[in-house]
Motif scaffolding. Structure first.
Motif, mmCIF file in Angstrom:
data_model
loop_
_atom_site.group_PDB
_atom_site.id
_atom_site.type_symbol
_atom_site.label_atom_id
_atom_site.label_comp_id
_atom_site.label_asym_id
_atom_site.label_seq_id
_atom_site.Cartn_x
_atom_site.Cartn_y
_atom_site.Cartn_z
ATOM 1 N N SER A 133 0.840 -1.193 0.000
ATOM 2 C CA SER A 133 0.000 0.000 0.000
ATOM 3 C C SER A 133 0.875 1.242 0.000
ATOM 4 C CB SER A 133 -0.919 0.003 1.232
ATOM 5 O OG SER A 133 -1.708 1.183 1.273
ATOM 6 N N SER A 160 0.667 5.618 -0.605
ATOM 7 C CA SER A 160 -0.095 6.849 -0.787
ATOM 8 C C SER A 160 0.867 8.014 -0.871
ATOM 9 C CB SER A 160 -1.073 7.044 0.378
ATOM 10 O OG SER A 160 -1.709 8.315 0.290
ATOM 11 N N LYS A 202 -0.298 -3.376 -4.222
ATOM 12 C CA LYS A 202 -1.699 -3.672 -4.528
ATOM 13 C C LYS A 202 -2.592 -2.440 -4.445
ATOM 14 C CE LYS A 202 -1.582 -8.527 -3.089
ATOM 15 N NZ LYS A 202 -2.197 -9.569 -2.215
ATOM 16 N N GLN A 203 -2.202 -1.464 -3.628
ATOM 17 C CA GLN A 203 -3.014 -0.263 -3.453
ATOM 18 C C GLN A 203 -2.150 0.969 -3.689
ATOM 19 O OE1 GLN A 203 -4.929 -0.300 0.374
ATOM 20 N NE2 GLN A 203 -5.822 -2.313 0.077
ATOM 21 N N LYS A 205 -2.422 5.331 -4.121
ATOM 22 C CA LYS A 205 -3.191 6.571 -4.060
ATOM 23 C C LYS A 205 -2.296 7.722 -4.487
ATOM 24 C CE LYS A 205 -5.843 9.436 -0.813
ATOM 25 N NZ LYS A 205 -6.350 9.536 0.588
ATOM 26 N N TYR A 242 -6.033 -1.708 -6.522
ATOM 27 C CA TYR A 242 -6.764 -0.483 -6.147
ATOM 28 C C TYR A 242 -5.956 0.730 -6.591
ATOM 29 C CZ TYR A 242 -8.784 3.142 -3.135
ATOM 30 O OH TYR A 242 -9.360 4.291 -2.653
ATOM 31 N N ASP A 295 -6.330 5.096 -6.915
ATOM 32 C CA ASP A 295 -7.068 6.321 -6.602
ATOM 33 C C ASP A 295 -6.254 7.495 -7.129
ATOM 34 O OD1 ASP A 295 -8.366 8.484 -5.500
ATOM 35 O OD2 ASP A 295 -8.590 7.622 -3.510
#
Length: 476
Positions: free
Chosen positions: A195, A197, A216-217, A219, A242, A244
């Motif tokens: 993850s 961000s 996997k994620q 942002k 994911y 964003d």
């Protein structure tokens, strides 16, 4: 000699600054003990801006007492906005103690300048947050590299940070980087990060995350990224599920190609005019912004959130609106649609005769309008939404924060007319709702109360007449 003079506490009568100067010569334990001498000494200790904890206690119980007291002291000073100009902590800590003290240290480092005379050695620390500190790239590198087992890292509003490089952190799983206004470069090579961000950088920032092979994620908010960069980075992240992307003003025409992507959000990119999505595993898609051109390859898409806002409401915008909705008709059975103005989605009858309904395959439509009006034209809105999406099973209409109307429909079979076809249904593969509706059940709820105000149930010939009556009676 007057014995009464001997009993006067002349030291406590000294100015607070002198008392704190005396404290500066004492150990941490002795400094704490001064707070028990009198209220004046206690106040001098509570506002003393330097904390020097240099202990080599082998007794874990003694260390626990010291760490607990330190944490309480830092929290109290943070809550009462009592500044700390210097914090020295020299202790050998176990893994549990290192994790315990992390939160306490966060109270101390807010808004301070962080300097190190040597490298940090916190071999058992798992979570590290650096927020609102003034520290150079080298200092932050020393801190992070001294935590080899770190799993979560947050770097937030570090005033002087320009370059962030994260290498050889095999246990690192989650990273948050935000509000670092001077940040110019981010380079991450951490194979187990899942993850990431990165948000709100003021200067153009070069970012390289393709070596995060297990990511996997992702942002990305308020960054100066380009169409080409986004396309290249996403295509290299083979496990990404994911994504964003918001408020990235340099994006104009984007291509997002990912075989495993499941959730995608795009919003607030005011210069974006086109989005091509090649994501066969995508199940949830959300978009916020003005009208753009969509192109989709998303066979698994099951739910769509669309929030269109614009200053225009002319026929050209409405035509683009219908064209955009049509991109989703074969993908999603559930559409969540939000528009600031009700007038923007009322499709004129003349235009309906020249266009096909855009969401012919949608079963559940949820419509929301941000602004409450004095009277809600339910007949017009229901009629327009049922043209946009014929033969819905359910329709939810929410206006502002006050009213919600839920409609459930059933239809006569067959819905495709044979023989004589009503004029309004000519040249259409399916009939309009007015000529095949069997029953409507309506539930009206006051949102701020959360209870059902009214329920209605109409069949066939009653439907149009009763909707008009509800139109007249339903105040919003």
């Amino acid at each position: 000699m007057d014995l009464r003079m001997d009993k006067v506490d002349r030291i406590s009568a000294l100015p607070e600054g002198i008392l704190q100067h005396i404290i500066s010569f004492l150990s941490f334990k002795q400094a704490v003990q001064t707070s028990t001498l009198s209220k004046i000494w206690k106040q001098a200790w509570l506002t003393y801006p330097i904390l020097n904890v240099d202990r080599t206690d082998k007794d874990p119980e003694r260390r626990r007492v010291i760490l607990t007291y330190l944490g309480q002291t830092l929290l109290k000073r943070d809550m009462e906005m009592i500044s700390i100009t210097k914090l020295v902590l020299k202790m050998e800590l176990t893994s549990y103690e290192a994790s315990y003290i992390e939160q306490s240290l966060q109270y101390a480092v807010r808004g301070c300048k962080l300097e190190l005379q040597s490298r940090v050695n916190l071999p058992s620390l798992r979570n590290l947050s650096l927020a609102q500190i003034d520290a150079s790239d080298q200092v932050i590198d020393y801190v992070v590299s001294g935590c080899p087992l770190i799993e979560f890292l947050r770097i937030d509003d570090c005033l002087e940070l320009k370059s962030l490089k994260l290498f050889n952190l095999d246990k690192l799983k989650k990273i948050k980087v935000s509000f670092n206004e001077k940040l110019e470069r981010v380079e991450i090579n951490a194979s187990n990060v899942h993850s990431l961000s990165i948000t709100y950088t003021v200067t153009p920032c070069w970012i390289n995350v393709v070596l995060c092979k297990n990511l996997k994620q992702l942002k990305l908010w308020s960054l100066s990224i380009t169409d080409e960069w986004l396309c290249n980075e996403i295509s290299e992240l083979l496990l990404l599920e994911y994504l964003d992307v918001a408020c990235c003003m340099n994006l104009e025409s984007i291509l997002i190609s990912s075989s495993r992507l499941k959730t995608l959000f795009i919003g607030g990119c005011i210069n974006l005019v086109e989005a091509k999505i090649e994501a066969p595993s995508l199940s949830a898609f959300s978009y916020q912004g003005d009208m753009i051109s969509f192109s989709f390859n998303a066979l698994a898409l099951s739910e769509v959130d669309l929030y269109f806002y614009t200053d225009d409401s002319d026929a050209e915008w409405l035509f683009k609106f219908i064209e955009a909705l049509a991109k989703f008709h074969q993908f999603s059975e559930v559409i969540n649609l939000k528009i600031d103005s009700i007038e923007h989605m009322l499709v004129p009858r003349a235009l309906r005769q020249t266009l096909m309904p855009p969401l012919s395959g949608t079963k559940h439509l949820n419509f929301r309008n941000s602004y409450a009006c004095l009277r809600f034209p339910i007949m017009e809105v229901v009629d327009s939404l049922l043209w946009i999406s014929p033969h819905l099973e359910t329709l939810s209409i929410e206006i502002g924060s006050r009213n919600k109307i839920f409609l459930q429909f059933s239809y006569n079979n067959p819905v495709i007319y044979e023989g004589e076809t009503p004029r309004c249904c000519q040249s259409r593969p399916i009939s309009c709702w007015q000529h095949c509706m069997k029953k409507i059940e309506i539930e009206h709820t006051k949102n701020y109360i959360g209870e059902v105000i009214n329920r209605y149930s109409f069949v066939e010939e009653e439907i149009l007449e009763m909707l008009e009556k509800i139109d007249a009676a339903l105040l919003i």
